[in-house]
Scaffold this active site. Structure first.
Site, PDB file in Angstrom:
ATOM      1  N   ASN A 175       0.875  -1.172   0.000  1.00 11.19           N
ATOM      2  CA  ASN A 175       0.000   0.000   0.000  1.00 11.19           C
ATOM      3  C   ASN A 175       0.914   1.226   0.000  1.00 11.19           C
ATOM      4  O   ASN A 175       1.538   1.524   1.020  1.00 11.19           O
ATOM      5  CB  ASN A 175      -0.889  -0.033   1.253  1.00 11.19           C
ATOM      6  CG  ASN A 175      -1.728   1.217   1.411  1.00 11.19           C
ATOM      7  OD1 ASN A 175      -1.757   2.070   0.516  1.00 11.19           O
ATOM      8  ND2 ASN A 175      -2.411   1.332   2.540  1.00 11.19           N
ATOM      9  N   TRP A 176       0.965   1.906  -1.135  1.00 10.55           N
ATOM     10  CA  TRP A 176       1.895   3.043  -1.245  1.00 10.55           C
ATOM     11  C   TRP A 176       1.329   4.323  -0.644  1.00 10.55           C
ATOM     12  O   TRP A 176       1.986   5.352  -0.656  1.00 10.55           O
ATOM     13  CB  TRP A 176       2.294   3.249  -2.721  1.00 10.55           C
ATOM     14  CG  TRP A 176       3.230   2.200  -3.237  1.00 10.55           C
ATOM     15  CD1 TRP A 176       3.744   1.139  -2.545  1.00 10.55           C
ATOM     16  CD2 TRP A 176       3.802   2.117  -4.554  1.00 10.55           C
ATOM     17  NE1 TRP A 176       4.590   0.402  -3.351  1.00 10.55           N
ATOM     18  CE2 TRP A 176       4.632   0.984  -4.591  1.00 10.55           C
ATOM     19  CE3 TRP A 176       3.673   2.882  -5.720  1.00 10.55           C
ATOM     20  CZ2 TRP A 176       5.348   0.602  -5.727  1.00 10.55           C
ATOM     21  CZ3 TRP A 176       4.381   2.506  -6.855  1.00 10.55           C
ATOM     22  CH2 TRP A 176       5.214   1.379  -6.855  1.00 10.55           C
ATOM     23  N   LYS A 177       0.090   4.273  -0.163  1.00  9.76           N
ATOM     24  CA  LYS A 177      -0.530   5.442   0.480  1.00  9.76           C
ATOM     25  C   LYS A 177      -0.312   6.684  -0.383  1.00  9.76           C
ATOM     26  O   LYS A 177      -0.289   6.585  -1.602  1.00  9.76           O
ATOM     27  CB  LYS A 177       0.003   5.583   1.910  1.00  9.76           C
ATOM     28  CG  LYS A 177      -0.151   4.269   2.705  1.00  9.76           C
ATOM     29  CD  LYS A 177       0.064   4.419   4.179  1.00  9.76           C
ATOM     30  CE  LYS A 177      -0.156   3.085   4.876  1.00  9.76           C
ATOM     31  NZ  LYS A 177      -0.016   3.139   6.315  1.00  9.76           N
ATOM     32  N   HIS A 211      -9.441   0.917   4.810  1.00  9.28           N
ATOM     33  CA  HIS A 211      -8.188   1.087   5.552  1.00  9.28           C
ATOM     34  C   HIS A 211      -8.430   1.987   6.767  1.00  9.28           C
ATOM     35  O   HIS A 211      -9.221   2.920   6.700  1.00  9.28           O
ATOM     36  CB  HIS A 211      -7.123   1.700   4.629  1.00  9.28           C
ATOM     37  CG  HIS A 211      -5.752   1.645   5.238  1.00  9.28           C
ATOM     38  ND1 HIS A 211      -5.340   2.556   6.181  1.00  9.28           N
ATOM     39  CD2 HIS A 211      -4.724   0.782   5.054  1.00  9.28           C
ATOM     40  CE1 HIS A 211      -4.101   2.241   6.558  1.00  9.28           C
ATOM     41  NE2 HIS A 211      -3.704   1.176   5.893  1.00  9.28           N
ATOM     42  N   GLU A 248      -6.811   4.344   7.967  1.00  6.72           N
ATOM     43  CA  GLU A 248      -6.587   5.783   7.720  1.00  6.72           C
ATOM     44  C   GLU A 248      -7.820   6.404   7.070  1.00  6.72           C
ATOM     45  O   GLU A 248      -8.147   7.561   7.328  1.00  6.72           O
ATOM     46  CB  GLU A 248      -5.327   5.973   6.858  1.00  6.72           C
ATOM     47  CG  GLU A 248      -4.072   5.718   7.684  1.00  6.72           C
ATOM     48  CD  GLU A 248      -2.877   5.205   6.908  1.00  6.72           C
ATOM     49  OE1 GLU A 248      -2.883   5.271   5.663  1.00  6.72           O
ATOM     50  OE2 GLU A 248      -1.925   4.719   7.557  1.00  6.72           O
ATOM     51  N   GLU A 307      -5.143  -5.233  10.317  1.00  4.22           N
ATOM     52  CA  GLU A 307      -4.124  -4.224  10.588  1.00  4.22           C
ATOM     53  C   GLU A 307      -4.432  -3.545  11.918  1.00  4.22           C
ATOM     54  O   GLU A 307      -5.268  -2.631  11.972  1.00  4.22           O
ATOM     55  CB  GLU A 307      -4.106  -3.160   9.483  1.00  4.22           C
ATOM     56  CG  GLU A 307      -3.794  -3.704   8.106  1.00  4.22           C
ATOM     57  CD  GLU A 307      -3.218  -2.618   7.195  1.00  4.22           C
ATOM     58  OE1 GLU A 307      -2.095  -2.807   6.710  1.00  4.22           O
ATOM     59  OE2 GLU A 307      -3.872  -1.591   7.000  1.00  4.22           O
ATOM     60  N   GLY A 362       2.752   2.031  10.938  1.00  8.30           N
ATOM     61  CA  GLY A 362       3.703   3.140  10.859  1.00  8.30           C
ATOM     62  C   GLY A 362       4.406   3.440  12.172  1.00  8.30           C
ATOM     63  O   GLY A 362       5.046   4.469  12.314  1.00  8.30           O
ATOM     64  N   SER A 415       3.701  -2.372  10.260  1.00  6.17           N
ATOM     65  CA  SER A 415       5.159  -2.429  10.441  1.00  6.17           C
ATOM     66  C   SER A 415       5.773  -3.761   9.996  1.00  6.17           C
ATOM     67  O   SER A 415       6.693  -4.275  10.646  1.00  6.17           O
ATOM     68  CB  SER A 415       5.536  -2.103  11.894  1.00  6.17           C
ATOM     69  OG  SER A 415       5.097  -0.797  12.226  1.00  6.17           O
ATOM     70  N   GLY A 471       3.048  -1.162   4.282  1.00  4.22           N
ATOM     71  CA  GLY A 471       3.064   0.263   3.972  1.00  4.22           C
ATOM     72  C   GLY A 471       4.486   0.722   3.687  1.00  4.22           C
ATOM     73  O   GLY A 471       5.028   0.501   2.599  1.00  4.22           O
ATOM     74  N   GLY A 472       5.116   1.325   4.689  1.00  2.00           N
ATOM     75  CA  GLY A 472       6.432   1.956   4.517  1.00  2.00           C
ATOM     76  C   GLY A 472       7.456   1.095   3.768  1.00  2.00           C
ATOM     77  O   GLY A 472       8.117   1.576   2.837  1.00  2.00           O
TER      78      GLY A 472
HETATM   79  P1  13P Z   1       3.229   0.233   7.703  1.00  2.00           P
HETATM   80  O1  13P Z   1       3.752  -1.015   7.065  1.00  2.00           O
HETATM   81  O2  13P Z   1       3.946   1.484   7.261  1.00  2.00           O
HETATM   82  O3  13P Z   1       3.122   0.113   9.200  1.00  2.00           O
HETATM   83  O4  13P Z   1       1.724   0.434   7.168  1.00  2.00           O
HETATM   84  C1  13P Z   1       0.834  -0.628   7.230  1.00  2.00           C
HETATM   85  C2  13P Z   1      -0.365  -0.272   6.459  1.00  2.00           C
HETATM   86  O5  13P Z   1      -1.136   0.594   6.843  1.00  2.00           O
HETATM   87  C3  13P Z   1      -0.598  -0.965   5.181  1.00  2.00           C
HETATM   88  O6  13P Z   1      -1.877  -0.739   4.700  1.00  2.00           O
END
Ligand code: 13P
Length: 252
Positions: free
Chosen positions: A11-13, A97, A99, A169, A175, A215, A236-237
């Site tokens: 997920n590149w957000k 998600h 967020e 998640e 994050g 993470s 994510g990251g």
């Molecule tokens: P991180 O891997 O940066 O913690 O993010 C997880 C995430 O929200 C994937 O959708």
């Protein structure tokens, strides 16, 4: 023994302008060209979907979007429909998600409608659920997940959900560098699988892929993947860099 094909999804957000997204996708396609027995997906921002689809077409990497609107079309300024995602080359879409729930008013009801729209258009929904830190501390983890899963999948039948992917998640792990332990994640994944068995049927529960997100890094993926009910990761990251994401894809 797990007989579900693992899925590693990035997920590149809201990161990467188009040339950066195209460049990362190109690198990734090369790095994972020799991978088998794992499905791979990346979800760039909307504006990069079409150009990135040209890069990943015919490769091991599938394309996903990060959100959609549930209507097919209409006067909904700023929104994007499932058919539009399909025409941009998407096979997957991330829905609900945390967020989006936290900052953009996503609710269990909108999640439910979005899952329907995705399935009707032939997209694979990656339905996200997870408790907050306060929920966990209050001992509410399972009741929160119960509500999210039941409401997100309300009025569906097992036959609708053959492609569904659920991503667990925990909000406190996103994050933050605080990954759930493999035992904590396994406990929740097993719970979600049993809930699907109870709400639908055993065949769906057994074939459903449940991803862990929060993470996930190259150095913790292998331990998570040892667990019987963890079928992959939503990253994510660590998915923003082709090198680190390809290490996660090659967790074995
Ligand atoms: P991180 O891997 O940066 O913690 O993010 C997880 C995430 O929200 C994937 O959708």
């Amino acid at each position: 023994m797990r007989n579900r094909t693992p899925l590693i999804a990035g997920n590149w957000k809201m990161y990467k302008i188009t040339p950066e997204a195209v460049d990362t996708a190109r690198q990734l396609v090369k790095l994972v060209a020799d991978c088998s027995n794992v499905d791979i997906m990346i979800a760039p921002v909307f504006t990069a979907l079409d150009p990135v689809s040209g890069v990943v077409r015919g490769s091991r990497v599938a394309l996903g979007a990060q959100n959609l609107h549930w209507e097919k079309e209409g006067a909904y300024t700023g929104e994007i429909s499932a058919d539009m995602l399909v025409s941009a080359g998407c096979q997957y879409v991330i829905i609900g998600h945390s967020e989006r729930r936290q900052y953009f008013g996503e609710t269990d009801e909108t999640v439910n409608q979005k899952i329907r729209a995705a399935i009707d258009a032939g997209l694979i929904p990656v339905f996200c659920v997870g408790e907050s830190e306060a929920d966990r501390e209050a001992g509410q983890t399972f009741s929160v997940l119960d509500k999210q899963v039941k409401m997100g999948l309300d009025k569906y039948f097992a036959k609708d959900l053959g492609t569904l992917v659920i991503a667990y998640e925990p909000v406190w792990a996103i994050g933050t560098g605080k990954t759930a332990t493999k035992e904590q994640a396994q406990e929740v994944h097993a719970y979600i699988r049993s809930l699907i068995d109870q709400l639908f049927d055993q065949a769906l529960a057994q074939s459903l892929r449940i991803l862990y997100g929060g993470s996930v890094k190259p150095d913790n993926i292998a331990a998570l993947m040892e667990m019987p009910d963890i079928d992959g990761a939503l990253v994510g990251g660590a998915s923003l860099d082709a090198g680190s994401f390809s290490k996660i894809v090659k967790f074995k």
